[in-house]
Design a protein around this motif. Sequence first.
Motif, short mmCIF file in Angstrom:
data_model
loop_
_atom_site.label_atom_id
_atom_site.label_comp_id
_atom_site.label_asym_id
_atom_site.label_seq_id
_atom_site.Cartn_x
_atom_site.Cartn_y
_atom_site.Cartn_z
N VAL A 200 13.10 -24.80 27.99
CA VAL A 200 13.83 -23.75 29.11
C VAL A 200 14.58 -24.94 29.94
O VAL A 200 14.01 -25.74 30.49
CB VAL A 200 12.84 -23.13 29.85
N ASP A 201 15.86 -24.39 30.09
CA ASP A 201 16.98 -25.47 30.74
C ASP A 201 17.29 -24.80 32.19
O ASP A 201 17.92 -25.46 32.79
CB ASP A 201 17.92 -25.77 29.94
N GLU A 202 16.91 -23.49 32.47
CA GLU A 202 17.15 -22.80 33.64
C GLU A 202 16.37 -23.06 34.58
O GLU A 202 15.14 -22.64 34.54
CB GLU A 202 17.74 -21.53 33.44
N VAL A 203 16.53 -23.50 35.76
CA VAL A 203 15.65 -23.89 37.04
C VAL A 203 14.91 -22.67 37.38
O VAL A 203 14.03 -22.60 37.70
CB VAL A 203 16.47 -24.80 38.09
N ILE B 27 10.98 -28.82 35.81
CA ILE B 27 11.94 -28.52 36.84
C ILE B 27 12.55 -29.60 37.19
O ILE B 27 13.89 -29.72 37.26
CB ILE B 27 11.41 -27.71 37.95
N GLU B 28 11.93 -30.80 37.66
CA GLU B 28 12.68 -32.06 38.13
C GLU B 28 13.45 -32.54 36.91
O GLU B 28 14.58 -33.31 37.30
CB GLU B 28 11.25 -33.01 38.37
N SER B 29 13.01 -32.52 35.70
CA SER B 29 13.63 -33.14 34.54
C SER B 29 15.04 -32.42 34.45
O SER B 29 16.22 -33.25 34.41
CB SER B 29 13.10 -32.92 33.59
#
Length: 492
Positions: free
Chosen positions: A11-14, A41-43
């Motif tokens: 998952v790439d969407e914050v 999330i931080e990544s």
Amino acid sequence: MAELGNAVQNVDEVETLEAILDAEESGENRETAKNLIQSRIESVSGGEREEAEAAVPPEEKHPDLDHPTADKRHVRALEDGTYGDMWVYCETQAGALIDVSREMLGKARELIDGYNDDYDADERVVAVLVGDDVEKHAEECIACGADVVVYHEDDRLDRFQHKAYTEIFCDMARWGGDPGEGNPGEADWRDYDEPRYVVFPATNNGRDLSAQVQAELDSGLASDCSGLFIEDAVISNPVKTGQPGTNKTFERVLHMKRPDFSGFEYSTILCLDNPNREFHPQGASVIPGSFELPDPDPDLEGEVVEHDVALDDGWFRVEVTEFDQLEAGVDLTGHDVIVAMGRGIGADPTRGMELAVDLADCFEDAEIGVTRGIVTGSYNFEGHVEQYTQEERQIGETGQVVEPDLYVAAGISGAVQHKVGMDESDTIVAINTDPEARIRDFSDYFIEGDLFEVLPRLIDAIETGELDLGAVTDGGRDASETTASDEGDTHE
């Protein structure tokens, strides 16, 4: 947790990750799960993770406990400990070294020789003897592969006492090292804190001792193993690596194979419970008969070391004042033919065992064995065959291991626990009504048919010297349906 860690890595969407985090907080609210999601999330956002809180040893975190652990999942291990050698507990019974002790020494020699080649090391096989008058076995242990024999003798140790034996073994394991507590004596024959690996026999006493020793040394144990090998292991589970989405290579890992609880598969156990500390000794108990007996080499040389520690009278809380010597029981090993019976006799248990006796009588050197299902089942046997259904005739993981020239398995499904007891037989003939029975996979000949129909025809064929192959192999169907091939094959 492992599945969640792998899922959020995709998952790439914050916003999506924050929604998952909100769902976790309003749901089970698991701290570990929230950390995994927050890390992602931080990544994704490029943020910096706060510096992780310094690890606090469990003995400092929980000073009120006499045997503290980091939490319910993790046990303690030495801080910056040093480890070496493979230790083998060589059990004796009635003053004699038992065969599984020799098997383990031979296997340990093979493993350490490969280990030294792979890792450019110079580690050793250490045999451990505890009991009364056990030094006499040191020479044989060396001939079977030990580089060092460490022994402790005391006439109070003539019978196994788990408290005394555990204390002695653990003192040996810490001898000359720094276990983080106590003050171990100096040792001029070793320079590490604790053994790297240790193996025990999966006998009644060996199972008892192995569990207590490994618990006392704050490590893990794989019980009832039938296969061992050493190699590096790449692990991605974040519980083991300490960081979601990353791989970690654990070096020099003892892979311990054992039949799993389903009865049809093997599991490989690794002692890798904590990403921040090594856990040693990596330990296993070994099913007797799992490895070949080594050919003793009387020309081999080794070191013999006497262990000396004061034995506490409190360790000897049980005293044997009187005993009866049981009969040796039935030894199924060494016979040319074994006729083994399984749950397939259920339609007529007594008749099934009568057929087994009749078939065994057709050979000069044959015996009768049974599966655990027969021993623990609620079958009603008539008196004249009941002797053939006792636990002493059980073949498998918790029974005897046999390697006859011919193994006839009638009505046996082929669970792994049974397979380890007979897999080394030269020729395996299985009879089963189920064409999908697992035993078909490792039989040389599989006869699909009812044992109550097939066995009488086999008996008649042996007695007359004439075999109607079609009638036997297809359980009564037309002979034209019979197929045959060479090794590991099926006849239908």
